[in-house]
Design an enzyme around this catalytic site. Sequence first.
Site, PDB file in Angstrom:
ATOM      1  N   LYS A 288       0.860  -1.182   0.000  1.00 15.08           N
ATOM      2  CA  LYS A 288       0.000   0.000   0.000  1.00 15.08           C
ATOM      3  C   LYS A 288       0.890   1.223   0.000  1.00 15.08           C
ATOM      4  O   LYS A 288       2.013   1.192   0.516  1.00 15.08           O
ATOM      5  CB  LYS A 288      -0.887   0.002   1.247  1.00 15.08           C
ATOM      6  CG  LYS A 288      -2.156   0.805   1.123  1.00 15.08           C
ATOM      7  CD  LYS A 288      -3.338  -0.038   0.696  1.00 15.08           C
ATOM      8  CE  LYS A 288      -4.612   0.743   0.662  1.00 15.08           C
ATOM      9  NZ  LYS A 288      -5.782  -0.072   0.394  1.00 15.08           N
TER      10      LYS A 288
ATOM     11  N   GLY B   3     -22.917   5.059   5.525  1.00 18.29           N
ATOM     12  CA  GLY B   3     -22.115   5.701   4.473  1.00 18.29           C
ATOM     13  C   GLY B   3     -22.681   5.327   3.117  1.00 18.29           C
ATOM     14  O   GLY B   3     -22.865   4.145   2.834  1.00 18.29           O
ATOM     15  N   VAL B   4     -23.032   6.337   2.328  1.00 21.09           N
ATOM     16  CA  VAL B   4     -23.549   6.044   0.971  1.00 21.09           C
ATOM     17  C   VAL B   4     -22.600   6.684  -0.040  1.00 21.09           C
ATOM     18  O   VAL B   4     -22.989   7.557  -0.814  1.00 21.09           O
ATOM     19  CB  VAL B   4     -24.988   6.578   0.758  1.00 21.09           C
ATOM     20  CG1 VAL B   4     -25.651   5.813  -0.392  1.00 21.09           C
ATOM     21  CG2 VAL B   4     -25.826   6.453   2.012  1.00 21.09           C
ATOM     22  N   GLY B   5     -21.341   6.243  -0.002  1.00 20.81           N
ATOM     23  CA  GLY B   5     -20.339   6.768  -0.933  1.00 20.81           C
ATOM     24  C   GLY B   5     -20.279   5.942  -2.204  1.00 20.81           C
ATOM     25  O   GLY B   5     -21.273   5.324  -2.613  1.00 20.81           O
ATOM     26  N   ASN B   6     -19.097   5.912  -2.805  1.00 22.60           N
ATOM     27  CA  ASN B   6     -18.920   5.232  -4.100  1.00 22.60           C
ATOM     28  C   ASN B   6     -19.345   3.771  -4.067  1.00 22.60           C
ATOM     29  O   ASN B   6     -20.038   3.306  -4.965  1.00 22.60           O
ATOM     30  CB  ASN B   6     -17.441   5.295  -4.506  1.00 22.60           C
ATOM     31  CG  ASN B   6     -17.064   6.690  -4.951  1.00 22.60           C
ATOM     32  OD1 ASN B   6     -17.777   7.308  -5.728  1.00 22.60           O
ATOM     33  ND2 ASN B   6     -15.953   7.189  -4.449  1.00 22.60           N
ATOM     34  N   VAL B   7     -18.905   3.039  -3.051  1.00 17.90           N
ATOM     35  CA  VAL B   7     -19.241   1.610  -2.993  1.00 17.90           C
ATOM     36  C   VAL B   7     -20.702   1.429  -2.593  1.00 17.90           C
ATOM     37  O   VAL B   7     -21.470   0.715  -3.254  1.00 17.90           O
ATOM     38  CB  VAL B   7     -18.319   0.855  -2.003  1.00 17.90           C
ATOM     39  CG1 VAL B   7     -18.748  -0.597  -1.888  1.00 17.90           C
ATOM     40  CG2 VAL B   7     -16.860   0.938  -2.433  1.00 17.90           C
ATOM     41  N   ALA B   8     -21.102   2.083  -1.504  1.00 21.56           N
ATOM     42  CA  ALA B   8     -22.429   1.810  -0.945  1.00 21.56           C
ATOM     43  C   ALA B   8     -23.564   2.262  -1.866  1.00 21.56           C
ATOM     44  O   ALA B   8     -24.637   1.665  -1.876  1.00 21.56           O
ATOM     45  CB  ALA B   8     -22.560   2.461   0.424  1.00 21.56           C
ATOM     46  N   TYR B   9     -23.339   3.323  -2.636  1.00 18.39           N
ATOM     47  CA  TYR B   9     -24.387   3.738  -3.581  1.00 18.39           C
ATOM     48  C   TYR B   9     -24.706   2.572  -4.522  1.00 18.39           C
ATOM     49  O   TYR B   9     -25.874   2.237  -4.758  1.00 18.39           O
ATOM     50  CB  TYR B   9     -23.934   4.972  -4.386  1.00 18.39           C
ATOM     51  CG  TYR B   9     -24.860   5.287  -5.530  1.00 18.39           C
ATOM     52  CD1 TYR B   9     -26.052   5.976  -5.308  1.00 18.39           C
ATOM     53  CD2 TYR B   9     -24.573   4.845  -6.821  1.00 18.39           C
ATOM     54  CE1 TYR B   9     -26.935   6.225  -6.358  1.00 18.39           C
ATOM     55  CE2 TYR B   9     -25.442   5.097  -7.869  1.00 18.39           C
ATOM     56  CZ  TYR B   9     -26.614   5.777  -7.639  1.00 18.39           C
ATOM     57  OH  TYR B   9     -27.488   6.007  -8.675  1.00 18.39           O
TER      58      TYR B   9
HETATM   59  N1  LIG Z   1     -13.750   1.871  -3.307  1.00 24.67           N
HETATM   60  C1  LIG Z   1     -13.394   0.592  -3.289  1.00 24.67           C
HETATM   61  O1  LIG Z   1     -13.315  -0.091  -4.327  1.00 24.67           O
HETATM   62  C2  LIG Z   1     -13.114  -0.069  -1.963  1.00 24.67           C
HETATM   63  C3  LIG Z   1     -12.557  -1.359  -1.945  1.00 24.67           C
HETATM   64  C4  LIG Z   1     -12.359  -1.985  -0.710  1.00 24.67           C
HETATM   65  C5  LIG Z   1     -12.689  -1.336   0.461  1.00 24.67           C
HETATM   66  N2  LIG Z   1     -13.220  -0.076   0.420  1.00 24.67           N
HETATM   67  C6  LIG Z   1     -13.596   0.569   1.689  1.00 24.67           C
HETATM   68  O2  LIG Z   1     -14.996   0.790   1.695  1.00 24.67           O
HETATM   69  C7  LIG Z   1     -15.308   2.009   2.381  1.00 24.67           C
HETATM   70  C8  LIG Z   1     -16.063   2.947   1.459  1.00 24.67           C
HETATM   71  O3  LIG Z   1     -15.288   3.207   0.318  1.00 24.67           O
HETATM   72  P1  LIG Z   1     -15.802   4.262  -0.789  1.00 24.67           P
HETATM   73  O4  LIG Z   1     -14.848   4.154  -1.913  1.00 24.67           O
HETATM   74  O5  LIG Z   1     -17.258   4.079  -1.013  1.00 24.67           O
HETATM   75  O6  LIG Z   1     -15.528   5.613  -0.017  1.00 24.67           O
HETATM   76  P2  LIG Z   1     -16.328   7.001  -0.145  1.00 24.67           P
HETATM   77  O7  LIG Z   1     -15.456   8.024   0.470  1.00 24.67           O
HETATM   78  O8  LIG Z   1     -16.838   7.208  -1.536  1.00 24.67           O
HETATM   79  O9  LIG Z   1     -17.610   6.758   0.780  1.00 24.67           O
HETATM   80  C9  LIG Z   1     -17.601   6.790   2.165  1.00 24.67           C
HETATM   81  C10 LIG Z   1     -18.861   7.516   2.608  1.00 24.67           C
HETATM   82  O10 LIG Z   1     -18.939   7.448   4.024  1.00 24.67           O
HETATM   83  C11 LIG Z   1     -19.389   8.707   4.508  1.00 24.67           C
HETATM   84  N3  LIG Z   1     -19.003   8.875   5.915  1.00 24.67           N
HETATM   85  C12 LIG Z   1     -17.800   9.257   6.413  1.00 24.67           C
HETATM   86  N4  LIG Z   1     -17.865   9.300   7.758  1.00 24.67           N
HETATM   87  C13 LIG Z   1     -19.108   8.913   8.100  1.00 24.67           C
HETATM   88  C14 LIG Z   1     -19.783   8.723   9.346  1.00 24.67           C
HETATM   89  N5  LIG Z   1     -19.187   8.983  10.507  1.00 24.67           N
HETATM   90  N6  LIG Z   1     -21.060   8.303   9.316  1.00 24.67           N
HETATM   91  C15 LIG Z   1     -21.688   8.076   8.156  1.00 24.67           C
HETATM   92  N7  LIG Z   1     -21.120   8.240   6.952  1.00 24.67           N
HETATM   93  C16 LIG Z   1     -19.842   8.638   6.933  1.00 24.67           C
HETATM   94  C17 LIG Z   1     -18.750   9.726   3.564  1.00 24.67           C
HETATM   95  O11 LIG Z   1     -19.443  10.960   3.595  1.00 24.67           O
HETATM   96  C18 LIG Z   1     -18.887   8.994   2.224  1.00 24.67           C
HETATM   97  O12 LIG Z   1     -20.088   9.306   1.563  1.00 24.67           O
HETATM   98  C19 LIG Z   1     -13.950   2.558   2.864  1.00 24.67           C
HETATM   99  O13 LIG Z   1     -13.723   2.083   4.161  1.00 24.67           O
HETATM  100  C20 LIG Z   1     -12.947   1.926   1.902  1.00 24.67           C
HETATM  101  O14 LIG Z   1     -11.657   1.794   2.483  1.00 24.67           O
HETATM  102  C21 LIG Z   1     -13.447   0.552  -0.760  1.00 24.67           C
HETATM  103  C1  LIG Z   2      -6.549  -2.226  -5.251  1.00 24.47           C
HETATM  104  C2  LIG Z   2      -7.647  -1.343  -4.772  1.00 24.47           C
HETATM  105  C3  LIG Z   2      -8.876  -1.469  -5.527  1.00 24.47           C
HETATM  106  C4  LIG Z   2      -7.684  -1.448  -3.306  1.00 24.47           C
HETATM  107  C5  LIG Z   2      -8.881  -0.944  -2.533  1.00 24.47           C
HETATM  108  N1  LIG Z   2      -8.735   0.428  -2.171  1.00 24.47           N
HETATM  109  C6  LIG Z   2      -8.993  -1.845  -1.328  1.00 24.47           C
HETATM  110  O1  LIG Z   2      -8.824  -1.423  -0.196  1.00 24.47           O
HETATM  111  O2  LIG Z   2      -9.261  -3.012  -1.493  1.00 24.47           O
END
Ligand SMILES: NC(=O)c1ccc[n+]([C@@H]2O[C@H](COP(=O)([O-])OP(=O)(O)OC[C@H]3O[C@@H](n4cnc5c(N)ncnc54)[C@H](O)[C@@H]3O)[C@@H](O)[C@H]2O)c1
Ligand SMILES: CC(C)C[C@H](N)C(=O)O
Length: 368
Positions: A80, A180-186
């Site tokens: 990382k 959390g309704v960010g990139n993944v959760a949406y």
């Molecule tokens: N993006 C990926 O492909 C990926 C892969 C593996 C793991 N993850 C993990 O999944 C999680 C979400 O990733 P993402 O890419 O959707 O991130 P993101 O930043 O797009 O979404 C996170 C959301 O959580 C909200 N948030 C932050 N603090 C909060 C709180 N206290 N209460 C409620 N909501 C809150 C943010 O406003 C945001 O909308 C992270 O922990 C990330 O490390 C993501």
């Molecule tokens: C390789 C990436 C897609 C890694 C991603 N941020 C994860 O925590 O899994």
Amino acid sequence: MGIFEYMEKYDYEQLVFCQDQNSGLKAIIAIHDTTLGPALGGTRMWTYDTEEEAIEDALRLARGMTYKAAGAGLNLGGGKAVIIGDPRKDKNEEMFRAFGRYIQGLNGRYITAEDVGTTVADMDTIHMETDYVTGVSPAFGSSGNPSPVTAYGVYRGMKAAAKEAFGTDDLSGKIIAVQGVGNVAYNLCRHLHEEGATLIVTDINKDNVQCAVDEFGAKAVDPNDIYSQDCDIFAPCALGAIINDNTIPQLKAKVIAGAANNQLREERHGDIIQEMGIVYAPDYIINAGGLINVADELQGYNRERAIKKVETIYDTIQKVIEISKRDNIPTYKAADRMCEERIASMQRSRSTFLQNGKHELSRIHHKQ
Ligand SMILES: NC(=O)c1ccc[n+]([C@@H]2O[C@H](COP(=O)([O-])OP(=O)(O)OC[C@H]3O[C@@H](n4cnc5c(N)ncnc54)[C@H](O)[C@@H]3O)[C@@H](O)[C@H]2O)c1
Ligand SMILES: CC(C)C[C@H](N)C(=O)O
């Protein structure tokens, strides 16, 4: 604890510091273990309060990636990178190009991708300097943003965990609380809504919440109230360490299955939820979809092949649950055991002499 002491404790291979005065780059690349293959893991950009905090984050996240890759059956190790800075203010082209050159210098031991604070556009800039980057724009024949694929993997893993808890993996009619309704959760909410689940959502970003209310008919609650909702499944998709002494007594869900990394504040919290009869889908197993997707780029990206592999997260969660029952241990420990066994068996595997391999005598033979 000193840095070498910490590296020894979890057997890290390498820690690299990268500095470029002109662009303001201050980055750390941590390579935990390359037994299974090159270390692949995202680059996080964050405003760390101290350098120690940044080093610790890089090391902790790199080790997590070793387990994530091993659990997903990938031939990759764990690494990382972190860039110290504010992703909203401190980014510039020179920074990511300088960083790309440092990655190139590692000659493939480390391959990067997106993480919190970095985007597809940043990967495209890094790509100007190195091929050891994934999650690059589809225009380059790459896989782009990993989040929708991560979400699909979480959806598949959630179904497997639901099967264990409810006897069926049908999520229609299930009440699911999403933090959390960010990139993944949406994207996760979209799959759940399409299957007929009832959604309860929260986020500190009001626009994100509104989007889920409008598009998926979700009920919105305050961030502090998400844990105590009357629901079947709790899906943490925002922060780490949210399963802790304060939140566990509030939980009513029978399943915890979400995207967030490092959900258990401490290992003992995994023991407590197991004792409560909650089916916990270990974070790095259920959220491996993004890694599986970007890893596919290394063979020449094929979306269909990547999605097929992501679907197997369902089977991996089932396998972890089986090990947990067989060995009478919590699911988080079962996942660790499964991954450690795979790495250890490759470390033990016999090193046979290959005529066309890397051995000195092989090279002499080829020169003749
Ligand atoms: N993006 C990926 O492909 C990926 C892969 C593996 C793991 N993850 C993990 O999944 C999680 C979400 O990733 P993402 O890419 O959707 O991130 P993101 O930043 O797009 O979404 C996170 C959301 O959580 C909200 N948030 C932050 N603090 C909060 C709180 N206290 N209460 C409620 N909501 C809150 C943010 O406003 C945001 O909308 C992270 O922990 C990330 O490390 C993501
Ligand atoms: C390789 C990436 C897609 C890694 C991603 N941020 C994860 O925590 O899994």
